[in-house]
Design a protein around this motif. Sequence first.
Motif, mmCIF file in Angstrom:
data_model
loop_
_atom_site.group_PDB
_atom_site.id
_atom_site.type_symbol
_atom_site.label_atom_id
_atom_site.label_comp_id
_atom_site.label_asym_id
_atom_site.label_seq_id
_atom_site.Cartn_x
_atom_site.Cartn_y
_atom_site.Cartn_z
ATOM 1 N N VAL A 11 0.876 -1.169 0.000
ATOM 2 C CA VAL A 11 0.000 0.000 0.000
ATOM 3 C C VAL A 11 0.913 1.219 0.000
ATOM 4 C CG1 VAL A 11 -1.789 1.306 1.193
ATOM 5 C CG2 VAL A 11 -1.804 -1.199 1.288
ATOM 6 N N ALA A 12 0.786 2.076 -1.012
ATOM 7 C CA ALA A 12 1.624 3.266 -1.131
ATOM 8 C C ALA A 12 0.768 4.511 -0.924
ATOM 9 C CB ALA A 12 2.297 3.309 -2.500
ATOM 10 N N THR A 13 1.232 5.425 -0.063
ATOM 11 C CA THR A 13 0.430 6.602 0.276
ATOM 12 C C THR A 13 1.222 7.884 0.077
ATOM 13 O OG1 THR A 13 1.066 6.749 2.619
ATOM 14 C CG2 THR A 13 -0.694 5.203 2.048
ATOM 15 N N SER A 14 0.485 8.962 -0.114
ATOM 16 C CA SER A 14 1.084 10.284 -0.297
ATOM 17 C C SER A 14 0.191 11.328 0.347
ATOM 18 C CB SER A 14 1.247 10.586 -1.790
ATOM 19 O OG SER A 14 1.607 11.940 -1.998
ATOM 20 N N LEU A 15 0.808 12.392 0.856
ATOM 21 C CA LEU A 15 0.031 13.504 1.407
ATOM 22 C C LEU A 15 -0.645 14.298 0.297
ATOM 23 C CD1 LEU A 15 -0.787 15.226 3.881
ATOM 24 C CD2 LEU A 15 1.346 16.513 3.565
ATOM 25 N N ASP A 16 -0.061 14.291 -0.893
ATOM 26 C CA ASP A 16 -0.601 15.058 -2.019
ATOM 27 C C ASP A 16 -1.885 14.436 -2.559
ATOM 28 O OD1 ASP A 16 1.511 17.072 -2.375
ATOM 29 O OD2 ASP A 16 2.763 15.349 -2.874
ATOM 30 N N SER A 17 -2.723 15.285 -3.125
ATOM 31 C CA SER A 17 -3.878 14.794 -3.870
ATOM 32 C C SER A 17 -3.397 14.314 -5.235
ATOM 33 C CB SER A 17 -4.907 15.912 -4.051
ATOM 34 O OG SER A 17 -4.379 16.941 -4.877
ATOM 35 N N ARG A 18 -4.243 13.611 -5.937
ATOM 36 C CA ARG A 18 -3.878 13.139 -7.277
ATOM 37 C C ARG A 18 -3.598 14.324 -8.204
ATOM 38 N NH1 ARG A 18 -4.743 7.823 -8.970
ATOM 39 N NH2 ARG A 18 -4.539 7.482 -11.230
ATOM 40 N N GLU A 19 -4.354 15.394 -8.043
ATOM 41 C CA GLU A 19 -4.163 16.582 -8.873
ATOM 42 C C GLU A 19 -2.818 17.247 -8.569
ATOM 43 O OE1 GLU A 19 -6.862 15.902 -7.092
ATOM 44 O OE2 GLU A 19 -8.162 15.299 -8.762
ATOM 45 N N SER A 20 -2.450 17.305 -7.288
ATOM 46 C CA SER A 20 -1.172 17.907 -6.908
ATOM 47 C C SER A 20 0.000 17.109 -7.455
ATOM 48 C CB SER A 20 -1.067 18.000 -5.385
ATOM 49 O OG SER A 20 -2.032 18.885 -4.865
ATOM 50 N N LEU A 21 -0.140 15.795 -7.454
ATOM 51 C CA LEU A 21 0.924 14.962 -8.010
ATOM 52 C C LEU A 21 1.161 15.293 -9.478
ATOM 53 C CD1 LEU A 21 0.076 11.445 -6.514
ATOM 54 C CD2 LEU A 21 2.005 12.902 -5.901
ATOM 55 N N MET A 22 0.087 15.472 -10.215
ATOM 56 C CA MET A 22 0.201 15.782 -11.640
ATOM 57 C C MET A 22 0.936 17.098 -11.858
ATOM 58 S SD MET A 22 -3.634 14.657 -12.868
ATOM 59 C CE MET A 22 -3.345 15.172 -14.559
ATOM 60 N N LEU A 23 0.707 18.072 -10.976
ATOM 61 C CA LEU A 23 1.318 19.389 -11.120
ATOM 62 C C LEU A 23 2.762 19.429 -10.632
ATOM 63 C CD1 LEU A 23 -1.644 21.644 -9.895
ATOM 64 C CD2 LEU A 23 -0.866 21.328 -12.261
ATOM 65 N N ASN A 24 3.070 18.659 -9.586
ATOM 66 C CA ASN A 24 4.356 18.814 -8.905
ATOM 67 C C ASN A 24 5.439 17.823 -9.317
ATOM 68 O OD1 ASN A 24 3.412 20.982 -7.329
ATOM 69 N ND2 ASN A 24 2.520 19.569 -5.823
ATOM 70 N N TYR A 25 5.048 16.660 -9.831
ATOM 71 C CA TYR A 25 6.039 15.631 -10.150
ATOM 72 C C TYR A 25 5.851 15.149 -11.586
ATOM 73 C CZ TYR A 25 6.515 15.375 -5.058
ATOM 74 O OH TYR A 25 6.706 15.675 -3.734
ATOM 75 N N SER A 26 6.917 15.210 -12.361
ATOM 76 C CA SER A 26 6.820 14.871 -13.781
ATOM 77 C C SER A 26 6.540 13.388 -14.025
ATOM 78 C CB SER A 26 8.115 15.276 -14.496
ATOM 79 O OG SER A 26 9.236 14.605 -13.920
ATOM 80 N N LYS A 27 6.985 12.520 -13.124
ATOM 81 C CA LYS A 27 6.824 11.076 -13.333
ATOM 82 C C LYS A 27 5.805 10.442 -12.395
ATOM 83 C CE LYS A 27 11.612 10.437 -14.902
ATOM 84 N NZ LYS A 27 12.886 9.710 -14.657
ATOM 85 N N ALA A 28 5.153 11.238 -11.577
ATOM 86 C CA ALA A 28 4.278 10.677 -10.549
ATOM 87 C C ALA A 28 3.148 9.844 -11.135
ATOM 88 C CB ALA A 28 3.705 11.792 -9.673
ATOM 89 N N MET A 29 2.454 10.367 -12.136
ATOM 90 C CA MET A 29 1.280 9.666 -12.639
ATOM 91 C C MET A 29 1.655 8.385 -13.383
ATOM 92 S SD MET A 29 -0.874 11.350 -11.199
ATOM 93 C CE MET A 29 -2.144 10.203 -11.696
ATOM 94 N N SER A 30 2.768 8.401 -14.093
ATOM 95 C CA SER A 30 3.198 7.163 -14.751
ATOM 96 C C SER A 30 3.593 6.121 -13.704
ATOM 97 C CB SER A 30 4.372 7.435 -15.701
ATOM 98 O OG SER A 30 5.492 7.944 -14.997
ATOM 99 N N ASN A 31 4.197 6.567 -12.603
ATOM 100 C CA ASN A 31 4.536 5.637 -11.519
ATOM 101 C C ASN A 31 3.283 5.084 -10.848
ATOM 102 O OD1 ASN A 31 7.299 5.919 -11.884
ATOM 103 N ND2 ASN A 31 7.496 7.563 -10.373
ATOM 104 N N VAL A 32 2.298 5.945 -10.629
ATOM 105 C CA VAL A 32 1.049 5.502 -10.007
ATOM 106 C C VAL A 32 0.349 4.473 -10.892
ATOM 107 C CG1 VAL A 32 -1.287 6.234 -9.372
ATOM 108 C CG2 VAL A 32 0.693 7.560 -8.602
ATOM 109 N N ARG A 33 0.310 4.735 -12.181
ATOM 110 C CA ARG A 33 -0.344 3.793 -13.098
ATOM 111 C C ARG A 33 0.372 2.442 -13.105
ATOM 112 N NH1 ARG A 33 -1.179 8.641 -16.148
ATOM 113 N NH2 ARG A 33 0.812 8.354 -17.243
ATOM 114 N N GLU A 34 1.694 2.469 -13.055
ATOM 115 C CA GLU A 34 2.437 1.206 -13.018
ATOM 116 C C GLU A 34 2.161 0.449 -11.727
ATOM 117 O OE1 GLU A 34 7.001 -0.586 -13.187
ATOM 118 O OE2 GLU A 34 6.612 1.475 -13.858
ATOM 119 N N LEU A 35 2.126 1.165 -10.604
ATOM 120 C CA LEU A 35 1.835 0.518 -9.325
ATOM 121 C C LEU A 35 0.459 -0.140 -9.343
ATOM 122 C CD1 LEU A 35 3.204 3.186 -6.813
ATOM 123 C CD2 LEU A 35 4.095 0.871 -7.142
ATOM 124 N N GLU A 36 -0.519 0.592 -9.822
ATOM 125 C CA GLU A 36 -1.881 0.054 -9.858
ATOM 126 C C GLU A 36 -1.973 -1.148 -10.794
ATOM 127 O OE1 GLU A 36 -4.344 4.158 -8.776
ATOM 128 O OE2 GLU A 36 -3.977 3.628 -10.883
#
Length: 306
Positions: A44-69
């Motif tokens: 189980v991986a958690t973050s303080l950021d919202s999904r929207e904040s991840l998209m704005l703040n980290y260039s690879k966050a969403m691709s990493n999230v999709r791979e994890l899921e």
Amino acid sequence: MAVFIFEKKIKHYSSYQKILLAGEGDFSFSVCLARAFGLAVNMVATSLDSRESLMLNYSKAMSNVRELEARGCKVLHEVDVHSMSQHPFLISVRFDRIIYNFPHAGYLHGPFSSEYNRFQIWFHQDLIRGFLKKAREMLTTIGEIHVTHKTTFPFSEWKIVELAQELGLYLVHEEQFSLWDYPGYENKRGAGMCDETFPVGMCSTFKFAKLLLYSSITSGFDLGSTTSGPWSGYSGINGPDMQCFHPGTLSISLWSADIVDMACTYLESLERKKPKHGHKNLRSPSRPRKKNKNLRSPSISLLMHV
């Protein structure tokens, strides 16, 4: 926890463990573990950021999230480490490993605040204290909390080992941390400079486990008191807090000299009563029996897994 045909490991972590990752940045550390395991249904991986904040703040966050899921990992957003034990998905789950890499509370006076400032250090300590308190509630009986943290000044002033001890945890082991052990992991700054990395320098992974019979009310360790027998004045055998324990089940290496002597005397008496099924003589032949006229003590602290 899912059962794998073959156990897969990376450094301290195994596909057989139920793992919680707290305070993730771009989730690259979680992806590193998931790739090593093949599947991530035990994570189980958690973050303080919202999904929207991840998209704005980290260039690879969403691709990493999709791979994890895709690998079966449960990803949770907007999880505060100070209240994570009450999260609807986490409230009834217990973990073998809870990981928090390079915790940072942010800056009191903007991104260029000094880490040497005493108030800034207290700010960080409050973050660590709250995390450890909640993480302790979420451990299995043999679980561990892993905090990776810089060991040079001023980060050493956070005193995370002392904070853990105050909360009923003890240091199992401190091991030097290296980025080379975790391919693909990119540590991130956060705090207004989210997608930038920082030099980790000298740092360690601190591994904590639960202390026996910790009382959050007294902030100490009291084993109660027996009323009669060779353990009179001590806890445990007949005391209200340790009714399920027998002296033969505890780790003698963690006892004081007086307690070892008393334990050996007691176990030897059991051996004489039950020669076929009694306990072996645990007294070292090179260690003479120590006579102690005063066997009473207000409290005893024992360190071991719950």
